[in-house]
Write a protein that holds these residues in place. Structure first.
Motif, PDB file in Angstrom:
ATOM      1  N   SER A  73       0.387  32.926  -6.917  1.00  0.00           N
ATOM      2  CA  SER A  73       0.560  31.345  -7.031  1.00  0.00           C
ATOM      3  C   SER A  73       1.697  30.617  -6.526  1.00  0.00           C
ATOM      4  O   SER A  73       1.507  29.490  -6.422  1.00  0.00           O
ATOM      5  N   VAL A  74       2.795  31.704  -6.291  1.00  0.00           N
ATOM      6  CA  VAL A  74       3.816  30.936  -5.650  1.00  0.00           C
ATOM      7  C   VAL A  74       3.583  30.488  -4.227  1.00  0.00           C
ATOM      8  O   VAL A  74       4.219  29.534  -3.678  1.00  0.00           O
ATOM      9  N   THR A  75       2.901  31.254  -3.609  1.00  0.00           N
ATOM     10  CA  THR A  75       2.553  30.904  -2.301  1.00  0.00           C
ATOM     11  C   THR A  75       1.095  30.551  -1.711  1.00  0.00           C
ATOM     12  O   THR A  75       1.048  29.561  -1.046  1.00  0.00           O
ATOM     13  N   ALA A  76       0.186  31.000  -2.537  1.00  0.00           N
ATOM     14  CA  ALA A  76      -1.323  31.000  -1.985  1.00  0.00           C
ATOM     15  C   ALA A  76      -1.583  29.373  -2.146  1.00  0.00           C
ATOM     16  O   ALA A  76      -2.177  28.896  -1.312  1.00  0.00           O
ATOM     17  N   PRO A  77      -1.537  28.694  -3.205  1.00  0.00           N
ATOM     18  CA  PRO A  77      -2.000  27.208  -3.293  1.00  0.00           C
ATOM     19  C   PRO A  77      -1.570  26.345  -2.184  1.00  0.00           C
ATOM     20  O   PRO A  77      -2.254  25.398  -1.638  1.00  0.00           O
ATOM     21  N   LYS A  78      -0.093  26.470  -1.838  1.00  0.00           N
ATOM     22  CA  LYS A  78       0.726  25.727  -0.933  1.00  0.00           C
ATOM     23  C   LYS A  78       0.186  25.967   0.619  1.00  0.00           C
ATOM     24  O   LYS A  78      -0.290  25.033   1.349  1.00  0.00           O
ATOM     25  N   MET A  79      -0.291  27.483   0.671  1.00  0.00           N
ATOM     26  CA  MET A  79      -0.807  27.557   1.788  1.00  0.00           C
ATOM     27  C   MET A  79      -2.078  27.182   2.194  1.00  0.00           C
ATOM     28  O   MET A  79      -2.320  26.767   3.192  1.00  0.00           O
ATOM     29  N   ILE A  80      -2.743  27.257   1.102  1.00  0.00           N
ATOM     30  CA  ILE A  80      -4.155  26.862   1.141  1.00  0.00           C
ATOM     31  C   ILE A  80      -4.303  25.299   1.365  1.00  0.00           C
ATOM     32  O   ILE A  80      -5.225  24.841   2.414  1.00  0.00           O
ATOM     33  N   VAL A  81      -3.694  24.703   0.952  1.00  0.00           N
ATOM     34  CA  VAL A  81      -3.480  23.027   0.938  1.00  0.00           C
ATOM     35  C   VAL A  81      -3.097  22.890   2.599  1.00  0.00           C
ATOM     36  O   VAL A  81      -3.570  21.827   3.293  1.00  0.00           O
ATOM     37  N   ASP A  82      -2.061  23.388   2.822  1.00  0.00           N
ATOM     38  CA  ASP A  82      -1.338  23.521   4.267  1.00  0.00           C
ATOM     39  C   ASP A  82      -2.316  23.799   5.322  1.00  0.00           C
ATOM     40  O   ASP A  82      -2.159  23.155   6.325  1.00  0.00           O
ATOM     41  N   LEU A  83      -3.301  24.607   5.226  1.00  0.00           N
ATOM     42  CA  LEU A  83      -4.575  24.877   6.179  1.00  0.00           C
ATOM     43  C   LEU A  83      -5.085  23.618   6.649  1.00  0.00           C
ATOM     44  O   LEU A  83      -5.747  23.631   7.829  1.00  0.00           O
ATOM     45  N   LEU A  84      -5.263  22.545   5.875  1.00  0.00           N
ATOM     46  CA  LEU A  84      -5.977  21.404   6.179  1.00  0.00           C
ATOM     47  C   LEU A  84      -5.106  20.416   6.301  1.00  0.00           C
ATOM     48  O   LEU A  84      -5.489  19.183   6.656  1.00  0.00           O
ATOM     49  N   ALA A  85      -3.742  20.383   6.286  1.00  0.00           N
ATOM     50  CA  ALA A  85      -2.817  19.413   6.488  1.00  0.00           C
ATOM     51  C   ALA A  85      -2.287  19.509   7.996  1.00  0.00           C
ATOM     52  O   ALA A  85      -2.146  20.604   8.553  1.00  0.00           O
ATOM     53  N   LYS A  86      -1.973  18.108   8.485  1.00  0.00           N
ATOM     54  CA  LYS A  86      -1.648  18.267   9.740  1.00  0.00           C
ATOM     55  C   LYS A  86      -0.094  18.243   9.834  1.00  0.00           C
ATOM     56  O   LYS A  86       0.370  19.189  10.979  1.00  0.00           O
ATOM     57  N   LYS A  87       0.868  18.080   8.673  1.00  0.00           N
ATOM     58  CA  LYS A  87       2.183  18.279   8.902  1.00  0.00           C
ATOM     59  C   LYS A  87       2.295  19.370   7.618  1.00  0.00           C
ATOM     60  O   LYS A  87       2.202  18.656   6.301  1.00  0.00           O
ATOM     61  N   PRO A 169      17.541  23.149  13.855  1.00  0.00           N
ATOM     62  CA  PRO A 169      16.130  22.564  13.338  1.00  0.00           C
ATOM     63  C   PRO A 169      15.742  22.895  12.133  1.00  0.00           C
ATOM     64  O   PRO A 169      16.380  23.840  11.267  1.00  0.00           O
ATOM     65  N   ASN A 170      14.532  22.659  11.616  1.00  0.00           N
ATOM     66  CA  ASN A 170      13.975  22.918  10.371  1.00  0.00           C
ATOM     67  C   ASN A 170      12.817  23.473  10.241  1.00  0.00           C
ATOM     68  O   ASN A 170      11.795  23.281   9.278  1.00  0.00           O
ATOM     69  N   GLU A 171      12.231  23.933  11.241  1.00  0.00           N
ATOM     70  CA  GLU A 171      10.812  24.584  11.460  1.00  0.00           C
ATOM     71  C   GLU A 171      10.906  26.069  11.055  1.00  0.00           C
ATOM     72  O   GLU A 171      11.389  26.849  11.864  1.00  0.00           O
ATOM     73  N   ILE A 172      10.084  26.429   9.939  1.00  0.00           N
ATOM     74  CA  ILE A 172       9.922  27.754   9.841  1.00  0.00           C
ATOM     75  C   ILE A 172       8.754  28.306  10.345  1.00  0.00           C
ATOM     76  O   ILE A 172       7.585  27.952   9.963  1.00  0.00           O
ATOM     77  N   ASP A 173       8.889  29.512  11.081  1.00  0.00           N
ATOM     78  CA  ASP A 173       7.749  30.206  11.745  1.00  0.00           C
ATOM     79  C   ASP A 173       6.940  31.135  10.586  1.00  0.00           C
ATOM     80  O   ASP A 173       6.933  32.289  10.654  1.00  0.00           O
ATOM     81  N   HIS A 174       6.473  30.660   9.558  1.00  0.00           N
ATOM     82  CA  HIS A 174       6.050  31.142   8.458  1.00  0.00           C
ATOM     83  C   HIS A 174       5.003  30.260   7.444  1.00  0.00           C
ATOM     84  O   HIS A 174       5.160  29.001   7.978  1.00  0.00           O
ATOM     85  N   TYR A 175       4.219  30.796   6.536  1.00  0.00           N
ATOM     86  CA  TYR A 175       3.640  30.021   5.772  1.00  0.00           C
ATOM     87  C   TYR A 175       4.153  29.784   4.383  1.00  0.00           C
ATOM     88  O   TYR A 175       3.622  29.060   3.415  1.00  0.00           O
ATOM     89  N   PHE A 176       5.322  30.485   4.430  1.00  0.00           N
ATOM     90  CA  PHE A 176       6.216  30.240   2.850  1.00  0.00           C
ATOM     91  C   PHE A 176       7.651  30.573   3.141  1.00  0.00           C
ATOM     92  O   PHE A 176       7.943  30.914   4.085  1.00  0.00           O
ATOM     93  N   CYS A 177       8.380  30.082   2.327  1.00  0.00           N
ATOM     94  CA  CYS A 177       9.954  30.297   2.654  1.00  0.00           C
ATOM     95  C   CYS A 177      10.240  31.683   2.163  1.00  0.00           C
ATOM     96  O   CYS A 177      10.146  32.101   0.844  1.00  0.00           O
ATOM     97  N   ASP A 178      10.743  32.398   3.126  1.00  0.00           N
ATOM     98  CA  ASP A 178      11.106  33.782   2.758  1.00  0.00           C
ATOM     99  C   ASP A 178      12.614  33.963   3.446  1.00  0.00           C
ATOM    100  O   ASP A 178      13.014  33.103   4.262  1.00  0.00           O
ATOM    101  N   VAL A 179      13.546  35.173   2.926  1.00  0.00           N
ATOM    102  CA  VAL A 179      14.757  35.132   3.248  1.00  0.00           C
ATOM    103  C   VAL A 179      14.975  35.058   4.892  1.00  0.00           C
ATOM    104  O   VAL A 179      15.674  34.336   5.513  1.00  0.00           O
ATOM    105  N   HIS A 180      14.387  36.040   5.950  1.00  0.00           N
ATOM    106  CA  HIS A 180      14.573  36.315   6.920  1.00  0.00           C
ATOM    107  C   HIS A 180      14.261  34.991   7.963  1.00  0.00           C
ATOM    108  O   HIS A 180      14.947  34.682   8.616  1.00  0.00           O
ATOM    109  N   PRO A 181      12.989  34.381   7.739  1.00  0.00           N
ATOM    110  CA  PRO A 181      12.708  33.216   8.471  1.00  0.00           C
ATOM    111  C   PRO A 181      13.767  32.022   8.258  1.00  0.00           C
ATOM    112  O   PRO A 181      13.988  31.097   9.071  1.00  0.00           O
ATOM    113  N   VAL A 182      14.193  31.879   6.916  1.00  0.00           N
ATOM    114  CA  VAL A 182      15.099  30.791   6.617  1.00  0.00           C
ATOM    115  C   VAL A 182      16.497  31.030   7.091  1.00  0.00           C
ATOM    116  O   VAL A 182      17.260  30.261   7.675  1.00  0.00           O
ATOM    117  N   LEU A 183      16.957  32.435   7.084  1.00  0.00           N
ATOM    118  CA  LEU A 183      18.291  32.699   7.624  1.00  0.00           C
ATOM    119  C   LEU A 183      18.475  32.532   9.125  1.00  0.00           C
ATOM    120  O   LEU A 183      19.456  31.960   9.694  1.00  0.00           O
TER     121      LEU A 183
END
Length: 310
Positions: A73-87, A169-183
């Motif tokens: 639930s930490v990642t899935a709901p946000k990811m599912i909503v984002d799949l239909l979001a333009k930004k 920049p502030n673009e993360i090549d992922h679908y949630f915030c994790d340590v390596h992509p944010v670093l």
């Protein structure tokens, strides 16, 4: 060095930039998340109403299902909503909270799986002393230890990231915030932070995995002294746990026990341990566990009788 933070939000690239692929993923992952919720809630309901909580194995299984629901639930709901979001955006605070949640529940699950391995070791190798060793007080202390361990681990991870400057920049090549992509987005050298992150996650992951391997090695050796029926029951029970350990620790090892780098495969691997594993856990434990299946039959039998009597 003074911390400069011009970033108030992060933008996810998501699983894909193809709208058609995203629509298919939306349907697929909505189904997966529904299965996670229903499957794990069914396990919890079965354990609680089927008088199985008195058994240490089902006591920990109940909380494993609860952690699986929270973890996904930490990642899935946000990811599912984002799949239909333009930004696909998330605030800086939201990103840090998501980072905390992923590591808190993920680490707690690792510790619960380790405790469950110890429970199986005691049950099979010291059956006469099982209820004495694994009494309710000790089970409660072990469970509390898993939560405290997960909290300390995630607190360290967030503390390492939150003190870094982010100036774009502030673009993360992922679908949630994790340590390596944010670093990768920090506008400073993150080598030392990366080493500490690997040491923290690696020690927990590798240490727990070694304990699990040792536990099951001892269990397998001890099974040679038991009858064929005893071996069959023990392997059936442990088989479920071993399957869960493999499908959870494999992807986690790939992600967190390596240098501070990111790969294109990371998102697919992350899907496996944040979505697929929590979805498979209820199926694995019900399909291979006769006691859980019997308790479910009784539970549904009571519901049918109650419905027909209305």
């Amino acid at each position: 060095m003074e911390k400069i933070n011009n970033v108030t939000e992060f933008i996810f690239w998501g699983l894909s930039q193809n709208p058609e692929v995203e629509e298919v993923c939306f349907v697929l992952f909505s189904f997966f998340y529904a299965v996670i919720l229903l499957g794990n809630l069914l396990i919890m309901l079965t354990v609680c109403t089927g008088n199985l909580l008195k058994s240490p194995m089902y006591f920990f299984l109940n909380f494993l299902s609860f952690v699986d629901i929270c973890y996904s639930s930490v990642t899935a709901p946000k990811m599912i909503v984002d799949l239909l979001a333009k930004k696909k955006t998330i605030s800086y605070v939201g990103c840090m909270l998501q980072l905390f949640g992923v590591h808190f529940f993920g680490c707690t699950e690792i510790f619960i799986l380790t405790v469950m391995a110890y429970d199986r070791y005691v049950a099979i190798c010291k059956p006469l002393h099982y209820m004495t060793i694994m009494d309710r007080e000790r089970c409660n202390k072990m469970l509390l230890g898993t939560w405290i361990g997960g909290f300390i681990h995630s607190l360290i991870q967030v503390a390492l990231v939150v003190q870094l400057p982010f100036c774009g920049p502030n673009e993360i090549d992922h679908y949630f915030c994790d340590v390596h992509p944010v670093l990768k987005l920090a506008c400073t050298d993150t080598y030392i932070v990366g080493v500490v992150v690997i040491a923290n996650s690696g020690t927990i992951g590798l240490g727990s995995f070694v304990i699990l391997l040792f536990s099951y090695s001892v269990i397998l050796v001890s099974l040679r002294k038991q009858s064929a029926e005893g071996r069959r029951k023990a392997l059936s029970t442990c088989g479920s746990h071993i399957a869960v350990v493999i499908i959870f620790f494999g992807p986690c090892t790939f992600m967190y026990m390596r240098p501070d780098t990111t790969f294109s495969e990371d998102k697919m691997v992350a899907v496996f341990y944040t979505i697929i594993t929590p979805m498979l856990n209820p199926l694995i434990y019900t399909l291979r566990n006769a006691e859980v299946k019997n308790a479910m039959k009784k539970l549904w039998g009571k519901k049918l009788v109650w419905t027909n009597s209305k």
